[in-house]
Design a protein around this motif. Sequence first.
Motif, PDB file in Angstrom:
ATOM      1  N   ALA A 166       1.755  -5.602   2.089  1.00  0.00           N
ATOM      2  CA  ALA A 166       0.693  -4.912   1.360  1.00  0.00           C
ATOM      3  C   ALA A 166       1.202  -3.710   0.560  1.00  0.00           C
ATOM      4  CB  ALA A 166      -0.409  -4.482   2.317  1.00  0.00           C
ATOM      5  N   ASP A 167       2.534  -3.548   0.509  1.00  0.00           N
ATOM      6  CA  ASP A 167       3.079  -2.417  -0.255  1.00  0.00           C
ATOM      7  C   ASP A 167       3.840  -2.882  -1.489  1.00  0.00           C
ATOM      8  OD1 ASP A 167       1.967  -0.692   1.580  1.00  0.00           O
ATOM      9  OD2 ASP A 167       3.731  -0.779   2.868  1.00  0.00           O
ATOM     10  N   TYR A 168       3.445  -4.056  -1.995  1.00  0.00           N
ATOM     11  CA  TYR A 168       4.041  -4.554  -3.244  1.00  0.00           C
ATOM     12  C   TYR A 168       3.699  -3.602  -4.388  1.00  0.00           C
ATOM     13  CZ  TYR A 168       5.189  -7.860  -7.017  1.00  0.00           C
ATOM     14  OH  TYR A 168       5.722  -8.462  -8.130  1.00  0.00           O
ATOM     15  N   TYR A 169       2.425  -3.227  -4.444  1.00  0.00           N
ATOM     16  CA  TYR A 169       2.024  -2.246  -5.471  1.00  0.00           C
ATOM     17  C   TYR A 169       2.802  -0.947  -5.289  1.00  0.00           C
ATOM     18  CZ  TYR A 169      -2.306  -4.719  -6.984  1.00  0.00           C
ATOM     19  OH  TYR A 169      -3.224  -5.590  -7.495  1.00  0.00           O
ATOM     20  N   GLN A 170       2.853  -0.481  -4.034  1.00  0.00           N
ATOM     21  CA  GLN A 170       3.520   0.800  -3.759  1.00  0.00           C
ATOM     22  C   GLN A 170       4.967   0.777  -4.244  1.00  0.00           C
ATOM     23  OE1 GLN A 170       4.662   1.725   0.348  1.00  0.00           O
ATOM     24  NE2 GLN A 170       3.428   3.581   0.226  1.00  0.00           N
ATOM     25  N   ALA A 171       5.631  -0.387  -4.046  1.00  0.00           N
ATOM     26  CA  ALA A 171       7.046  -0.486  -4.419  1.00  0.00           C
ATOM     27  C   ALA A 171       7.220  -0.676  -5.920  1.00  0.00           C
ATOM     28  CB  ALA A 171       7.691  -1.649  -3.674  1.00  0.00           C
ATOM     29  N   THR A 172       6.360  -1.501  -6.524  1.00  0.00           N
ATOM     30  CA  THR A 172       6.605  -1.863  -7.922  1.00  0.00           C
ATOM     31  C   THR A 172       5.814  -1.016  -8.906  1.00  0.00           C
ATOM     32  OG1 THR A 172       4.862  -3.553  -7.896  1.00  0.00           O
ATOM     33  CG2 THR A 172       7.089  -4.263  -7.305  1.00  0.00           C
ATOM     34  N   CYS A 197       0.032 -18.388  -5.472  1.00  0.00           N
ATOM     35  CA  CYS A 197       0.708 -17.141  -5.095  1.00  0.00           C
ATOM     36  C   CYS A 197       0.362 -16.880  -3.627  1.00  0.00           C
ATOM     37  CB  CYS A 197       0.221 -15.998  -5.986  1.00  0.00           C
ATOM     38  SG  CYS A 197       0.878 -14.400  -5.501  1.00  0.00           S
ATOM     39  N   ALA A 198       1.403 -16.765  -2.788  1.00  0.00           N
ATOM     40  CA  ALA A 198       1.174 -16.571  -1.352  1.00  0.00           C
ATOM     41  C   ALA A 198       1.787 -15.245  -0.912  1.00  0.00           C
ATOM     42  CB  ALA A 198       1.789 -17.721  -0.562  1.00  0.00           C
ATOM     43  N   GLU A 199       0.990 -14.416  -0.275  1.00  0.00           N
ATOM     44  CA  GLU A 199       1.470 -13.086   0.136  1.00  0.00           C
ATOM     45  C   GLU A 199       0.893 -12.706   1.490  1.00  0.00           C
ATOM     46  OE1 GLU A 199       1.249  -9.917  -2.953  1.00  0.00           O
ATOM     47  OE2 GLU A 199       0.167 -11.417  -4.110  1.00  0.00           O
ATOM     48  N   LEU A 200       1.568 -11.790   2.150  1.00  0.00           N
ATOM     49  CA  LEU A 200       0.999 -11.156   3.345  1.00  0.00           C
ATOM     50  C   LEU A 200       0.231  -9.916   2.881  1.00  0.00           C
ATOM     51  CD1 LEU A 200       4.007 -11.378   5.865  1.00  0.00           C
ATOM     52  CD2 LEU A 200       1.990 -12.845   5.756  1.00  0.00           C
ATOM     53  N   SER A 201      -0.712 -10.152   1.999  1.00  0.00           N
ATOM     54  CA  SER A 201      -1.556  -9.066   1.489  1.00  0.00           C
ATOM     55  C   SER A 201      -2.798  -9.704   0.890  1.00  0.00           C
ATOM     56  CB  SER A 201      -0.822  -8.259   0.418  1.00  0.00           C
ATOM     57  OG  SER A 201      -0.916  -8.900  -0.835  1.00  0.00           O
ATOM     58  N   GLY A 252      -3.467  -9.768  -2.154  1.00  0.00           N
ATOM     59  CA  GLY A 252      -3.213 -10.184  -3.522  1.00  0.00           C
ATOM     60  C   GLY A 252      -2.721  -9.047  -4.391  1.00  0.00           C
ATOM     61  N   GLN A 253      -1.399  -8.823  -4.362  1.00  0.00           N
ATOM     62  CA  GLN A 253      -0.809  -7.754  -5.168  1.00  0.00           C
ATOM     63  C   GLN A 253       0.196  -8.326  -6.166  1.00  0.00           C
ATOM     64  OE1 GLN A 253       0.451  -4.369  -2.813  1.00  0.00           O
ATOM     65  NE2 GLN A 253      -1.415  -4.353  -1.617  1.00  0.00           N
ATOM     66  N   MET A 254       1.161  -9.114  -5.646  1.00  0.00           N
ATOM     67  CA  MET A 254       2.085  -9.785  -6.558  1.00  0.00           C
ATOM     68  C   MET A 254       1.316 -10.703  -7.512  1.00  0.00           C
ATOM     69  SD  MET A 254       5.511 -12.021  -5.759  1.00  0.00           S
ATOM     70  CE  MET A 254       4.680 -13.378  -4.932  1.00  0.00           C
ATOM     71  N   LEU A 255       0.120 -11.091  -7.059  1.00  0.00           N
ATOM     72  CA  LEU A 255      -0.758 -11.944  -7.868  1.00  0.00           C
ATOM     73  C   LEU A 255      -0.865 -11.423  -9.308  1.00  0.00           C
ATOM     74  CD1 LEU A 255      -2.768 -14.308  -7.982  1.00  0.00           C
ATOM     75  CD2 LEU A 255      -4.528 -12.748  -7.098  1.00  0.00           C
ATOM     76  N   ASP A 256      -0.922 -10.109  -9.476  1.00  0.00           N
ATOM     77  CA  ASP A 256      -0.993  -9.541 -10.836  1.00  0.00           C
ATOM     78  C   ASP A 256       0.194  -9.999 -11.681  1.00  0.00           C
ATOM     79  OD1 ASP A 256      -3.146  -8.217  -9.851  1.00  0.00           O
ATOM     80  OD2 ASP A 256      -2.378  -6.194 -10.196  1.00  0.00           O
ATOM     81  N   ASP A 257       1.398  -9.895 -11.101  1.00  0.00           N
ATOM     82  CA  ASP A 257       2.605 -10.276 -11.845  1.00  0.00           C
ATOM     83  C   ASP A 257       2.650 -11.775 -12.098  1.00  0.00           C
ATOM     84  OD1 ASP A 257       3.593  -7.729 -12.177  1.00  0.00           O
ATOM     85  OD2 ASP A 257       4.698  -7.732 -10.287  1.00  0.00           O
TER      86      ASP A 257
END
Lengths: 253, 357, 72
Positions: free
Chosen positions: B119-125, B306-310, B312-317
Amino acid sequence: MAETTVKYEKTKGLTDKPLSYCPGCTHGIVHKLVGEALVDLDILDKAIGVASVGCSVFSYEFFNCDAQQAPHGRACAEATGIKRVLPDNIVFTYQGDGDLASIGIAETIHAANRGENITVIFVNNAIYGMTGGQMAPTSLKGQKTTTSQDGRDTDWTGNPIKISEMLATIEGVAYIERVSVHDPKHYLKAKKAIKKAFQYQKEKKGFTLIEVVSTCPVNWGMKPVDAMKWLSKEMIPVFPLGVYKDKGDNHES
Amino acid sequence: MAKVLMKGNEAIALAAIKGGVDAFYGYPITPQNEVPEYLSKHLLANGKVFLQSESEVSAINMVYGAAGAGARVMTSSSSPGIALKQEGISYIAAAELPCLIVSVMRGGPGLGGIQPSQADYYQATRGGGNGDYSLIVYAPETIQEMVDTIKESFDIADYYRNPVMVLVDGLIGQMMESVDFDKPVKERFLPEKDWATTGTANHPGRRNVANSLEIDPVALEQKNIRLQEKYKLIKKNETRYEMVNFEEEPEYVIVAYGTMARICRSAIEMLAKDGINVGMIRPISILPFPDEAFDEIPKKAKGILCAELSMGQMLDDVLISNNGRHKVGFFGRSGGMVPDPEEIVDAIKNFSERVVK
Amino acid sequence: MPKGITYFDHEKCKGCGLCVEYCPQNILYQDKKTLNESGYNIVSVSEPDKCIGCAFCAMMCPDSVIKVEVIK
């Protein structure tokens, strides 16, 4: 022509860049003392200054040595990072009271507690200067600022925080003195104190801090000369000058 | 050294040592505590710097100081701790200093939980720090890949004078795998750090200043333009991804990274047995994001999951990279819940229910 | 015969008046008719012969504008 010797000239410890401070601000005097101490102790070329946020944010342009510019309040942490990887260099921070005594108090206390072998120059003028004269944690009781327009209400906002007294209780501190630069006599005392702090760092004695009670003529709404008088009359009774801690030559307090 | 069986967090620490780390500054937080614990023992024993700071805020500023002084320096933390470091990360990126930040994600928001999450994909990117800065963020899938990335990340950070983040989740931090620490790292020409603040005695006639302040708007814009040029170069040179199961034209394409990519690999095998050919784009660098990989998706493909443990954050990219070409669906678990491969299989089989756009 | 000589870098002076205040001989004054490039009233010496070379003016100058020499 009679022979002459130079009694006083601008220190090589400062760059040629004109200072960004307001007319009569004591920051300039404190800058000179730092520069003079670094030159006198022959450590200018080993020195790394850490500038803070506030009026002295540009101090990295004025000290004639390497420098880093820290986020608000983080100067002691940044200085720690530098000193731990370069233990033989001379590392100092130059911070105001908003930066050090408010947002950066945790970083300051813990650097002191670790006995970080750094020197902190703490300029206390009882106000936030750069942002336009807001109340600082060091503002005096009843002092009018832009965020305490009827005077600081200490029941609501607390009393002026006394950094030197607080830090003097900490084991890792080698030397703390509160000085002032409001006249030539005190200038000379302050010069001695700042030089001694850097000397202690050179001898790896631990954390040193010099609190300089200072003026902010513009935000106090006074002429520079009147600000010096106000400092002497109003600030020094609240922030008494003197040595608060000195481990001395034998590392004893 | 032959392969050794090692826990992920300890492997982070040993990989950093192998990568030549000079100093570590950090603050305890679950689930990454074995990183500082291991380093406290092994760095100090070898004359290097390990210092536990009073807060994450302080730790990242110690990193700033040491990076400015020319050291190879790192910190590690987890979600709420990385949140606290964002201020310093922005300053380090702005001052163009190299360092490594390891982020071992746990469930959020707020204090959240301590189980694995992405859930910290946004935080990192996207970052929580201010301004137009960019990190280089790698999100490895195995402990081996993580170790190789960490070793190389110091060189990458030095080369571009930019902070690098290695982003894993608590599962990778806590699990054990066999790993080889001595795989060679790509050789790069690394110039002397003649910009480091080491005292003018080391560079007479020049004052070195580590700084992020630029009060003149013209100069600040120019600096931002220059930074963007650097980020473009990083995108060109350092984008990494893996195309999985693209030998025959895949019917569906999964996009997943880190732990989720591992789960999806199993799901892809299960789906193959059912006669459904599914490929996977596995971003290894999530910043820069490998949008060029999406050009390889066959026109006939029925959709991208798009599969994530969140949530939906990488989903944007993924949506940006897909650029309207295919239907995009999303599968996510959150809060520390890790799905079985069967759930991914089900999501592909019932793709129409997953479609976002 | 003066004991000291003062030199002012007038362009860097901000006209704060601290040197005037702390001169024990009261021989410095702000020249209200003369402005420098930055618009500040510069400081001049009214009676150079009375300078004792104490350098109090220079010490108290925040902008390091003043140089003081003493005559041997």
